[in-house]
Design an enzyme around this catalytic site. Structure first.
Site, PDB file in Angstrom:
ATOM      1  N   ARG A 242       0.487 -38.158 -16.060  1.00 53.92           N
ATOM      2  CA  ARG A 242      -0.147 -39.366 -16.578  1.00 53.92           C
ATOM      3  C   ARG A 242      -1.633 -39.077 -16.729  1.00 53.92           C
ATOM      4  O   ARG A 242      -2.225 -38.439 -15.861  1.00 53.92           O
ATOM      5  CB  ARG A 242       0.105 -40.546 -15.636  1.00 53.92           C
ATOM      6  CG  ARG A 242       1.580 -40.953 -15.582  1.00 53.92           C
ATOM      7  CD  ARG A 242       1.835 -42.109 -14.634  1.00 53.92           C
ATOM      8  NE  ARG A 242       3.237 -42.518 -14.720  1.00 53.92           N
ATOM      9  CZ  ARG A 242       4.230 -41.969 -14.018  1.00 53.92           C
ATOM     10  NH1 ARG A 242       3.957 -40.979 -13.161  1.00 53.92           N
ATOM     11  NH2 ARG A 242       5.466 -42.391 -14.159  1.00 53.92           N
ATOM     12  N   LYS A 269       1.546 -43.276  -9.759  1.00 52.31           N
ATOM     13  CA  LYS A 269       2.046 -44.587 -10.165  1.00 52.31           C
ATOM     14  C   LYS A 269       3.178 -45.063  -9.268  1.00 52.31           C
ATOM     15  O   LYS A 269       3.304 -46.253  -8.992  1.00 52.31           O
ATOM     16  CB  LYS A 269       2.513 -44.534 -11.621  1.00 52.31           C
ATOM     17  CG  LYS A 269       2.979 -45.881 -12.161  1.00 52.31           C
ATOM     18  CD  LYS A 269       3.364 -45.787 -13.620  1.00 52.31           C
ATOM     19  CE  LYS A 269       3.816 -47.150 -14.141  1.00 52.31           C
ATOM     20  NZ  LYS A 269       4.201 -47.076 -15.576  1.00 52.31           N
ATOM     21  N   HIS A 332      -1.357 -40.075 -23.404  1.00 50.47           N
ATOM     22  CA  HIS A 332      -0.080 -40.350 -22.737  1.00 50.47           C
ATOM     23  C   HIS A 332       1.098 -39.774 -23.528  1.00 50.47           C
ATOM     24  O   HIS A 332       2.181 -39.534 -22.982  1.00 50.47           O
ATOM     25  CB  HIS A 332       0.092 -41.860 -22.552  1.00 50.47           C
ATOM     26  CG  HIS A 332       1.097 -42.226 -21.519  1.00 50.47           C
ATOM     27  ND1 HIS A 332       2.453 -42.240 -21.767  1.00 50.47           N
ATOM     28  CD2 HIS A 332       0.961 -42.580 -20.226  1.00 50.47           C
ATOM     29  CE1 HIS A 332       3.104 -42.606 -20.673  1.00 50.47           C
ATOM     30  NE2 HIS A 332       2.230 -42.804 -19.713  1.00 50.47           N
ATOM     31  N   ARG A 335       3.444 -36.680 -22.607  1.00 46.56           N
ATOM     32  CA  ARG A 335       4.642 -36.852 -21.770  1.00 46.56           C
ATOM     33  C   ARG A 335       5.878 -37.009 -22.661  1.00 46.56           C
ATOM     34  O   ARG A 335       6.939 -36.437 -22.397  1.00 46.56           O
ATOM     35  CB  ARG A 335       4.461 -38.054 -20.845  1.00 46.56           C
ATOM     36  CG  ARG A 335       3.364 -37.834 -19.816  1.00 46.56           C
ATOM     37  CD  ARG A 335       3.025 -39.111 -19.045  1.00 46.56           C
ATOM     38  NE  ARG A 335       4.135 -39.659 -18.293  1.00 46.56           N
ATOM     39  CZ  ARG A 335       4.581 -39.187 -17.148  1.00 46.56           C
ATOM     40  NH1 ARG A 335       4.027 -38.102 -16.614  1.00 46.56           N
ATOM     41  NH2 ARG A 335       5.580 -39.778 -16.507  1.00 46.56           N
ATOM     42  N   HIS A 359       9.281 -40.005 -12.887  1.00 45.95           N
ATOM     43  CA  HIS A 359       9.856 -41.312 -13.166  1.00 45.95           C
ATOM     44  C   HIS A 359      10.606 -41.796 -11.936  1.00 45.95           C
ATOM     45  O   HIS A 359      11.223 -41.011 -11.225  1.00 45.95           O
ATOM     46  CB  HIS A 359      10.804 -41.247 -14.362  1.00 45.95           C
ATOM     47  CG  HIS A 359      10.081 -41.189 -15.668  1.00 45.95           C
ATOM     48  ND1 HIS A 359      10.662 -40.763 -16.835  1.00 45.95           N
ATOM     49  CD2 HIS A 359       8.788 -41.496 -15.987  1.00 45.95           C
ATOM     50  CE1 HIS A 359       9.781 -40.811 -17.824  1.00 45.95           C
ATOM     51  NE2 HIS A 359       8.640 -41.245 -17.323  1.00 45.95           N
ATOM     52  N   TYR A 369      16.195 -36.897  -2.498  1.00 46.08           N
ATOM     53  CA  TYR A 369      17.009 -35.688  -2.659  1.00 46.08           C
ATOM     54  C   TYR A 369      16.577 -34.907  -3.896  1.00 46.08           C
ATOM     55  O   TYR A 369      16.396 -33.695  -3.869  1.00 46.08           O
ATOM     56  CB  TYR A 369      18.487 -36.068  -2.773  1.00 46.08           C
ATOM     57  CG  TYR A 369      19.381 -34.898  -3.160  1.00 46.08           C
ATOM     58  CD1 TYR A 369      19.743 -33.941  -2.221  1.00 46.08           C
ATOM     59  CD2 TYR A 369      19.831 -34.755  -4.467  1.00 46.08           C
ATOM     60  CE1 TYR A 369      20.551 -32.870  -2.575  1.00 46.08           C
ATOM     61  CE2 TYR A 369      20.630 -33.688  -4.832  1.00 46.08           C
ATOM     62  CZ  TYR A 369      20.996 -32.750  -3.878  1.00 46.08           C
ATOM     63  OH  TYR A 369      21.777 -31.696  -4.242  1.00 46.08           O
TER      64      TYR A 369
END
Length: 408
Positions: A242, A269, A332, A335, A359, A369
């Site tokens: 980001r 974030k 941005h 991404r 995310h 995990y």
């Protein structure tokens, strides 16, 4: 027999606490130490309970009887008076009752909880639109039409996304006011659909490999606003974080020896540390930049002062000067570019790509995990993507020419 002020003044303490009834559940408890405390016994929900009204003479006989009558009124309405007392105490502890005071309390609470600086900055930004109209108003008197007035001002300016966020942050203030006993309801719920809906606008991004090559070459040739902005854009292409995470990056977050960058939870974030593998190309860029900014805190300091990070407009301005409009590509957008081209290859699992993008996985066990399970794949993917950026940067014609020369 009811108590009188004279009788109360003449009451003497004894070895054990003694109750002196006034009537209808109200009594004065006289303790061995001489304290005289007002109490009221009552039953609610089949259970015997006791209310405390304070000490005599601070609470007079007349005041104690008034409090008893108020408690009886609550009981007649099937409301537990002890709950009312707790709410009133919470209100006293909580502080002021104006929208501004409660909003500042909520912001202070969120800061104590360690919310990201960027998050707090955004909340203060959106709250300022509400404070102009609602700041001095008692929160329990504010109704939906008053809030709508503030939102309409933004709607008239076509700031529909901002209006939606302002309504959301106003709702946060009201829910906090309810929790602290200073409001009974959140009127923002009634405002859903009251203003024009905002049509979400996706961040502009180049997703075609050939056009992305044009962008990479333009960045390499960029000579404006200092070396830092150029390196920042080169790293955005290689690492696709980001933009704010990169702009505000500090040297202490990088382990160039082990080729890792750990973005701390305070700036990430998703409010958790995010560790990213660094390909050799990124390490080389950072090593070169360290000669210029390595003695300071920020990897990309402001042009005006080393105590602040690069402006949030620096990379945008650079892209515009290269001829890439806001409708073509924004910081941005790197991404989206990486996500699209990586997924198109089929070489890497979608989960590994999502993990690299940081995310949020709503399943917290699965998220924990995945951060570990995909690390090795993410390391390979980082190296592959950096090499792919080099290949794309050369362009198809150059690659074909090299291939022909190799065959000849």
């Amino acid at each position: 027999m009811s108590l009188t002020d004279t009788a109360i003044r003449n009451l003497k303490p004894s070895e054990k606490p003694r109750k002196h009834a006034d009537g209808e559940g109200l009594y004065l408890l006289v303790n061995p130490n001489g304290s005289k405390l007002w109490r009221m016994k009552f039953r609610f929900g089949g259970k015997e309970k006791t209310l405390a009204f304070g000490a005599y003479p601070a609470v007079t006989l007349k005041h104690a009887r008034t409090l008893r009558d108020e408690a009886k009124t609550s009981l007649a309405r099937a409301v537990d008076p002890s709950v009312i007392v707790k709410v009133e105490k919470a209100q006293r502890v909580a502080g002021g009752n104006s929208f501004k005071e409660i909003a500042e309390e909520l912001l202070a609470k969120k800061e104590d909880e360690g919310k990201a600086v960027a998050t707090m900055k955004n909340k203060r930004f959106y709250l300022k639109f509400a404070l102009a109209d609602l700041g001095s108003r008692p929160v329990d008197e504010i109704r939906a039409p008053e809030i709508l007035v503030a939102l309409r001002k933004l709607e008239k300016r076509e700031k529909l996304a901002t209006a939606g966020r302002v309504r959301a942050v106003i709702g946060e203030v009201f829910r906090y006011a309810i929790a602290t006993g200073r409001a009974e309801s959140d009127p923002t719920g009634a405002l859903r659909g009251a203003i024009k809906a905002n049509k979400p606008r996706h961040q502009s991004a180049i997703t075609d490999a050939n056009r992305f090559g044009d962008l990479l070459r333009a960045i390499d040739a960029y000579e404006g606003r200092g070396e830092g902005v150029k390196v920042a854009l080169q790293l955005m292409a290689l690492l696709y974080p980001r933009p704010g995470e990169l702009r505000q990056a500090e040297w202490k977050e990088f382990d160039l020896y082990n080729a890792t960058w750990t973005i701390p939870a305070s700036r990430a974030k998703m409010r958790r540390d995010h560790k990213k593998p660094l390909p050799r190309q990124a390490v080389a860029l950072l090593m070169g930049l360290k000669q210029w900014t390595g003695t300071g805190r920020f990897v990309f300091p402001s042009e005006r002062t080393v105590t602040r990070s690069m402006s949030d407009m620096a990379m945008n301005t650079a892209l515009r000067s290269m001829g890439f409009s806001k409708d073509t590509h924004v910081p941005h957008g790197f991404r989206t570019t990486a996500s699209t081209l990586l997924n198109q290859t089929g070489n890497f699992s979608p989960d590994a790509i999502e993990a690299e993008l940081a995310h949020l996985d709503r399943n917290t066990v699965r998220a924990a995990y995945n951060r570990g399970a995909y690390w090795e794949e993410r390391v390979r993917m980082a190296a592959w993507w950096a090499n792919e950026c080099d290949r794309i940067r050369l362009g198809a014609e150059v690659i074909q020419l090299k291939e022909k020369r190799a065959l000849s």
